[in-house]
Design an enzyme around this catalytic site. Structure first.
Site, mmCIF file in Angstrom:
data_model
loop_
_atom_site.group_PDB
_atom_site.id
_atom_site.type_symbol
_atom_site.label_atom_id
_atom_site.label_comp_id
_atom_site.label_asym_id
_atom_site.label_seq_id
_atom_site.Cartn_x
_atom_site.Cartn_y
_atom_site.Cartn_z
ATOM 1 N NE ARG A 41 -2.573 1.117 3.565
ATOM 2 C CZ ARG A 41 -3.311 0.953 4.660
ATOM 3 N NH1 ARG A 41 -4.589 0.621 4.559
ATOM 4 N NH2 ARG A 41 -2.790 1.121 5.855
ATOM 5 C CE LYS A 53 -2.013 4.966 7.023
ATOM 6 N NZ LYS A 53 -3.029 5.808 7.666
ATOM 7 C CD GLU A 65 -11.660 6.775 5.950
ATOM 8 O OE1 GLU A 65 -11.099 5.695 6.157
ATOM 9 O OE2 GLU A 65 -11.199 7.662 5.207
#
Ligand code: PMP
Length: 288
Positions: free
Chosen positions: A50, A149, A182
Protein backbone atom coordinates in the site's frame (compact mmCIF):
# COMPACT_ATOMS: atom_id res chain seq x y z
CA UNK A 1 15.26 5.25 20.30
CA UNK A 2 16.91 4.31 17.02
CA UNK A 3 15.35 5.60 13.81
CA UNK A 4 16.00 4.66 10.22
CA UNK A 5 16.69 7.75 8.15
CA UNK A 6 17.79 7.58 4.51
CA UNK A 7 19.85 4.43 4.80
CA UNK A 8 21.26 4.99 8.30
CA UNK A 9 20.16 3.92 11.75
CA UNK A 10 20.50 6.97 13.96
CA UNK A 11 19.55 8.04 17.48
CA UNK A 12 16.37 10.11 17.72
CA UNK A 13 18.42 13.26 18.47
CA UNK A 14 20.10 12.89 15.06
CA UNK A 15 16.96 11.97 13.12
CA UNK A 16 16.41 15.36 11.52
CA UNK A 17 14.86 16.36 8.22
CA UNK A 18 15.22 19.64 6.38
CA UNK A 19 12.73 22.49 6.77
CA UNK A 20 12.76 22.44 2.95
CA UNK A 21 11.39 18.90 2.89
CA UNK A 22 8.13 18.96 0.95
CA UNK A 23 6.64 16.43 3.35
CA UNK A 24 6.74 19.21 5.91
CA UNK A 25 6.07 22.16 3.61
CA UNK A 26 3.18 20.62 1.66
CA UNK A 27 2.23 17.26 3.18
CA UNK A 28 3.77 15.86 0.00
CA UNK A 29 4.54 12.31 0.98
CA UNK A 30 3.04 9.02 2.07
CA UNK A 31 3.11 6.86 5.15
CA UNK A 32 1.92 3.69 6.81
CA UNK A 33 0.96 2.59 10.30
CA UNK A 34 1.90 -1.00 11.09
CA UNK A 35 1.86 -3.07 14.25
CA UNK A 36 4.05 -5.89 15.49
CA UNK A 37 2.67 -8.47 17.89
CA UNK A 38 4.85 -10.72 19.99
CA UNK A 39 7.88 -10.57 17.73
CA UNK A 40 6.06 -10.62 14.37
CA UNK A 41 5.08 -7.76 12.07
CA UNK A 42 1.43 -8.04 11.14
CA UNK A 43 0.57 -7.99 7.41
CA UNK A 44 3.90 -6.39 6.51
CA UNK A 45 3.60 -7.14 2.79
CA UNK A 46 0.13 -5.59 2.57
CA UNK A 47 1.29 -2.41 4.27
CA UNK A 48 4.43 -2.09 2.18
CA UNK A 49 2.44 -2.75 -1.00
CA UNK A 50 0.00 0.00 0.00
CA UNK A 51 2.89 2.36 0.78
CA UNK A 52 4.43 1.82 -2.65
CA UNK A 53 1.02 2.14 -4.35
CA UNK A 54 0.42 5.41 -2.48
CA UNK A 55 3.83 6.63 -3.67
CA UNK A 56 3.18 5.50 -7.24
CA UNK A 57 -0.16 7.31 -7.36
CA UNK A 58 1.54 10.59 -6.45
CA UNK A 59 4.27 9.90 -9.02
CA UNK A 60 7.01 9.38 -6.45
CA UNK A 61 9.54 6.60 -6.81
CA UNK A 62 10.64 5.13 -3.50
CA UNK A 63 14.43 4.97 -3.90
CA UNK A 64 14.81 1.53 -2.30
CA UNK A 65 13.16 -1.79 -3.14
CA UNK A 66 10.29 -3.24 -1.16
CA UNK A 67 12.64 -5.94 0.14
CA UNK A 68 15.13 -3.33 1.31
CA UNK A 69 12.31 -1.37 2.91
CA UNK A 70 11.05 -4.38 4.81
CA UNK A 71 14.55 -5.27 5.97
CA UNK A 72 15.14 -1.68 7.19
CA UNK A 73 11.84 -1.79 9.08
CA UNK A 74 12.68 -5.11 10.75
CA UNK A 75 16.13 -3.79 11.63
CA UNK A 76 14.60 -0.76 13.37
CA UNK A 77 12.59 -3.13 15.54
CA UNK A 78 15.68 -5.22 16.26
CA UNK A 79 17.82 -2.21 17.16
CA UNK A 80 15.13 -0.98 19.54
CA UNK A 81 14.57 -4.49 20.86
CA UNK A 82 10.83 -4.19 20.20
CA UNK A 83 8.60 -7.25 19.98
CA UNK A 84 5.30 -5.38 20.28
CA UNK A 85 5.32 -2.10 18.45
CA UNK A 86 3.60 0.52 16.39
CA UNK A 87 5.70 1.30 13.33
CA UNK A 88 5.55 4.43 11.22
CA UNK A 89 7.31 4.32 7.84
CA UNK A 90 7.26 7.64 5.99
CA UNK A 91 8.41 8.57 2.50
CA UNK A 92 8.36 12.26 1.66
CA UNK A 93 9.01 13.98 -1.65
CA UNK A 94 12.25 15.18 -0.10
CA UNK A 95 14.08 18.46 -0.06
CA UNK A 96 13.11 21.05 -2.66
CA UNK A 97 12.66 24.77 -2.96
CA UNK A 98 9.71 26.79 -1.68
CA UNK A 99 7.68 26.11 -4.82
CA UNK A 100 5.29 23.21 -5.21
CA UNK A 101 7.03 21.52 -8.12
CA UNK A 102 8.10 18.00 -7.18
CA UNK A 103 10.65 18.07 -10.02
CA UNK A 104 12.72 20.32 -7.74
CA UNK A 105 12.92 17.52 -5.16
CA UNK A 106 15.64 15.17 -6.41
CA UNK A 107 15.44 12.51 -3.71
CA UNK A 108 12.63 11.30 -1.45
CA UNK A 109 13.32 11.20 2.29
CA UNK A 110 12.64 7.89 4.03
CA UNK A 111 12.33 7.40 7.75
CA UNK A 112 10.96 4.65 9.94
CA UNK A 113 9.98 5.14 13.59
CA UNK A 114 9.00 2.30 15.90
CA UNK A 115 7.59 2.75 19.38
CA UNK A 116 5.86 0.60 21.92
CA UNK A 117 2.16 1.52 21.90
CA UNK A 118 -0.42 -0.66 23.56
CA UNK A 119 -4.18 -0.55 23.12
CA UNK A 120 -5.01 2.86 21.66
CA UNK A 121 -8.34 3.22 23.47
CA UNK A 122 -7.40 1.70 26.85
CA UNK A 123 -10.44 0.58 28.82
CA UNK A 124 -12.84 1.65 26.05
CA UNK A 125 -12.54 -1.80 24.43
CA UNK A 126 -14.65 -3.00 27.35
CA UNK A 127 -16.85 0.08 27.78
CA UNK A 128 -17.17 1.12 24.17
CA UNK A 129 -16.28 4.38 22.48
CA UNK A 130 -18.43 7.44 22.09
CA UNK A 131 -18.49 8.48 18.43
CA UNK A 132 -19.75 11.64 16.84
CA UNK A 133 -20.53 12.31 13.22
CA UNK A 134 -18.80 15.46 12.10
CA UNK A 135 -19.81 18.22 9.72
CA UNK A 136 -16.47 18.26 7.91
CA UNK A 137 -16.78 15.89 4.93
CA UNK A 138 -14.16 13.36 4.02
CA UNK A 139 -11.93 14.60 1.22
CA UNK A 140 -13.69 13.30 -1.88
CA UNK A 141 -11.96 10.69 -4.00
CA UNK A 142 -12.24 13.06 -6.95
CA UNK A 143 -9.87 15.43 -5.11
CA UNK A 144 -7.48 12.99 -3.45
CA UNK A 145 -7.84 9.22 -3.80
CA UNK A 146 -8.49 7.88 -0.29
CA UNK A 147 -6.13 4.97 -0.89
CA UNK A 148 -3.24 7.36 -1.09
CA UNK A 149 -2.26 7.32 2.56
CA UNK A 150 -0.72 10.73 2.24
CA UNK A 151 0.94 12.95 4.81
CA UNK A 152 -1.88 15.40 4.27
CA UNK A 153 -4.09 14.43 7.20
CA UNK A 154 -5.53 17.87 7.86
CA UNK A 155 -8.99 16.72 6.80
CA UNK A 156 -8.81 13.95 9.42
CA UNK A 157 -7.39 16.33 12.01
CA UNK A 158 -10.28 18.76 11.47
CA UNK A 159 -12.67 15.85 12.04
CA UNK A 160 -10.80 14.93 15.20
CA UNK A 161 -10.92 18.52 16.47
CA UNK A 162 -14.68 18.59 15.92
CA UNK A 163 -15.05 15.27 17.77
CA UNK A 164 -12.93 16.63 20.62
CA UNK A 165 -15.20 19.66 20.97
CA UNK A 166 -18.28 17.44 20.85
CA UNK A 167 -16.89 15.01 23.44
CA UNK A 168 -16.35 12.07 21.08
CA UNK A 169 -13.58 9.50 21.25
CA UNK A 170 -13.74 9.14 17.48
CA UNK A 171 -15.13 11.18 14.60
CA UNK A 172 -17.28 9.59 11.93
CA UNK A 173 -16.92 11.15 8.51
CA UNK A 174 -19.65 11.32 5.89
CA UNK A 175 -18.71 11.76 2.24
CA UNK A 176 -19.88 14.58 0.00
CA UNK A 177 -22.83 12.41 -1.15
CA UNK A 178 -24.07 12.04 2.44
CA UNK A 179 -22.98 8.45 2.95
CA UNK A 180 -20.96 7.19 5.90
CA UNK A 181 -17.29 7.15 4.87
CA UNK A 182 -15.07 6.12 7.79
CA UNK A 183 -13.64 7.27 11.11
CA UNK A 184 -10.85 9.84 11.33
CA UNK A 185 -8.34 6.96 11.49
CA UNK A 186 -10.31 3.77 11.00
CA UNK A 187 -12.98 2.00 8.96
CA UNK A 188 -16.53 1.64 10.23
CA UNK A 189 -18.94 -1.30 10.43
CA UNK A 190 -22.50 -1.66 11.65
CA UNK A 191 -24.27 -4.84 12.71
CA UNK A 192 -28.00 -5.25 12.20
CA UNK A 193 -29.89 -8.49 12.83
CA UNK A 194 -26.65 -10.46 12.91
CA UNK A 195 -25.38 -9.16 9.56
CA UNK A 196 -22.36 -6.86 9.26
CA UNK A 197 -22.46 -3.93 6.85
CA UNK A 198 -19.61 -1.63 5.90
CA UNK A 199 -19.24 1.05 3.22
CA UNK A 200 -17.62 0.23 -0.11
CA UNK A 201 -14.01 1.36 -0.29
CA UNK A 202 -14.80 4.32 -2.50
CA UNK A 203 -14.56 7.17 -0.03
CA UNK A 204 -12.36 5.66 2.62
CA UNK A 205 -9.02 4.00 3.02
CA UNK A 206 -9.05 0.31 2.12
CA UNK A 207 -7.91 -0.70 5.59
CA UNK A 208 -5.72 -3.70 6.22
CA UNK A 209 -7.63 -4.28 9.47
CA UNK A 210 -10.92 -3.92 7.59
CA UNK A 211 -9.81 -6.78 5.37
CA UNK A 212 -8.85 -8.89 8.40
CA UNK A 213 -12.28 -8.18 9.94
CA UNK A 214 -13.97 -9.35 6.73
CA UNK A 215 -11.84 -12.52 6.74
CA UNK A 216 -12.66 -13.20 10.39
CA UNK A 217 -16.38 -12.63 9.75
CA UNK A 218 -16.27 -15.07 6.82
CA UNK A 219 -14.48 -17.69 8.91
CA UNK A 220 -17.15 -17.33 11.60
CA UNK A 221 -19.95 -17.61 9.05
CA UNK A 222 -21.19 -14.07 9.76
CA UNK A 223 -22.77 -12.38 6.75
CA UNK A 224 -21.17 -9.18 5.45
CA UNK A 225 -22.61 -6.60 3.08
CA UNK A 226 -20.59 -3.85 1.47
CA UNK A 227 -23.08 -1.10 0.76
CA UNK A 228 -23.87 2.58 1.23
CA UNK A 229 -24.69 3.50 4.81
CA UNK A 230 -26.44 6.63 6.07
CA UNK A 231 -27.52 8.14 9.38
CA UNK A 232 -30.38 5.65 9.47
CA UNK A 233 -27.97 2.72 9.56
CA UNK A 234 -25.90 4.28 12.34
CA UNK A 235 -28.87 5.22 14.49
CA UNK A 236 -30.67 1.89 14.12
CA UNK A 237 -27.61 -0.38 14.38
CA UNK A 238 -27.51 -3.15 16.97
CA UNK A 239 -23.75 -2.75 17.10
CA UNK A 240 -21.10 -0.47 15.60
CA UNK A 241 -17.37 -0.98 15.56
CA UNK A 242 -14.33 0.54 13.92
CA UNK A 243 -11.13 -1.11 12.68
CA UNK A 244 -7.63 0.21 12.19
CA UNK A 245 -4.03 -0.71 12.81
CA UNK A 246 -3.83 1.67 15.77
CA UNK A 247 -7.43 1.22 16.98
CA UNK A 248 -7.54 -2.54 16.21
CA UNK A 249 -11.21 -3.62 16.54
CA UNK A 250 -12.98 -1.11 18.79
CA UNK A 251 -16.67 -1.09 19.78
CA UNK A 252 -18.76 2.07 19.56
CA UNK A 253 -21.57 2.14 22.11
CA UNK A 254 -22.76 5.69 21.70
CA UNK A 255 -23.14 7.81 18.60
CA UNK A 256 -24.34 11.41 18.44
CA UNK A 257 -25.79 10.99 21.92
CA UNK A 258 -27.75 7.85 20.99
CA UNK A 259 -27.05 4.58 22.76
CA UNK A 260 -26.06 1.79 20.36
CA UNK A 261 -27.86 -1.50 21.09
CA UNK A 262 -27.91 -2.01 24.84
CA UNK A 263 -24.98 0.33 25.41
CA UNK A 264 -22.39 -2.43 25.69
CA UNK A 265 -20.10 -4.00 23.09
CA UNK A 266 -22.34 -6.52 21.33
CA UNK A 267 -21.82 -10.21 20.60
CA UNK A 268 -20.74 -9.86 16.96
CA UNK A 269 -18.25 -7.12 17.84
CA UNK A 270 -16.85 -9.27 20.63
CA UNK A 271 -16.45 -12.21 18.26
CA UNK A 272 -14.62 -9.99 15.80
CA UNK A 273 -12.36 -8.59 18.54
CA UNK A 274 -11.47 -12.08 19.70
CA UNK A 275 -11.04 -13.32 16.13
CA UNK A 276 -8.76 -10.39 15.32
CA UNK A 277 -6.60 -11.10 18.39
CA UNK A 278 -6.36 -14.74 17.38
CA UNK A 279 -5.14 -13.80 13.89
CA UNK A 280 -2.56 -11.32 15.19
CA UNK A 281 -1.35 -13.92 17.68
CA UNK A 282 -0.51 -16.45 15.01
CA UNK A 283 0.51 -14.54 11.88
CA UNK A 284 3.29 -12.19 10.90
CA UNK A 285 6.81 -11.68 9.65
CA UNK A 286 9.33 -12.65 12.34
CA UNK A 287 11.49 -9.78 13.57
CA UNK A 288 14.33 -11.71 15.13
N1 PMP B 1 -9.01 5.08 7.51
C1 PMP B 1 -8.10 6.02 7.81
C2 PMP B 1 -8.37 7.43 7.45
C3 PMP B 1 -6.91 5.66 8.47
O1 PMP B 1 -6.00 6.59 8.77
C4 PMP B 1 -6.69 4.31 8.82
C5 PMP B 1 -5.45 3.92 9.55
N2 PMP B 1 -4.41 3.61 8.68
C6 PMP B 1 -7.69 3.37 8.48
C7 PMP B 1 -8.82 3.79 7.83
C8 PMP B 1 -7.51 1.92 8.81
O2 PMP B 1 -6.54 1.34 7.99
P1 PMP B 1 -5.64 0.12 8.49
O3 PMP B 1 -6.57 -0.91 9.01
O4 PMP B 1 -4.91 -0.31 7.27
O5 PMP B 1 -4.76 0.65 9.54
Amino acid sequence: MIIYLDGAFVPESEAKVSVFDHGLLYGDGVFEGIRAYDGRVFRLDEHIDRLYDSAKTIDMKVPITKEEFKEALLEVLRRNNLKDAYIRPVVTRGKGDLGLDPRKCPKPTIFIIATSWGAMYGDLYEKGLTAVSVSVRRNPAEALPPNVKSLNYLNNILAKIEANYKGGDEAIFFDTHGYVAEGSGDNIFVVKDGVIATPHTLNNLRGVTRKVALEVAASLGIGVEERNLGYFDLYTADEIFVTGTAAEVAPITKIDGRIVGDGHPGPVTRQLMAGFSAVTAKEGTPIF
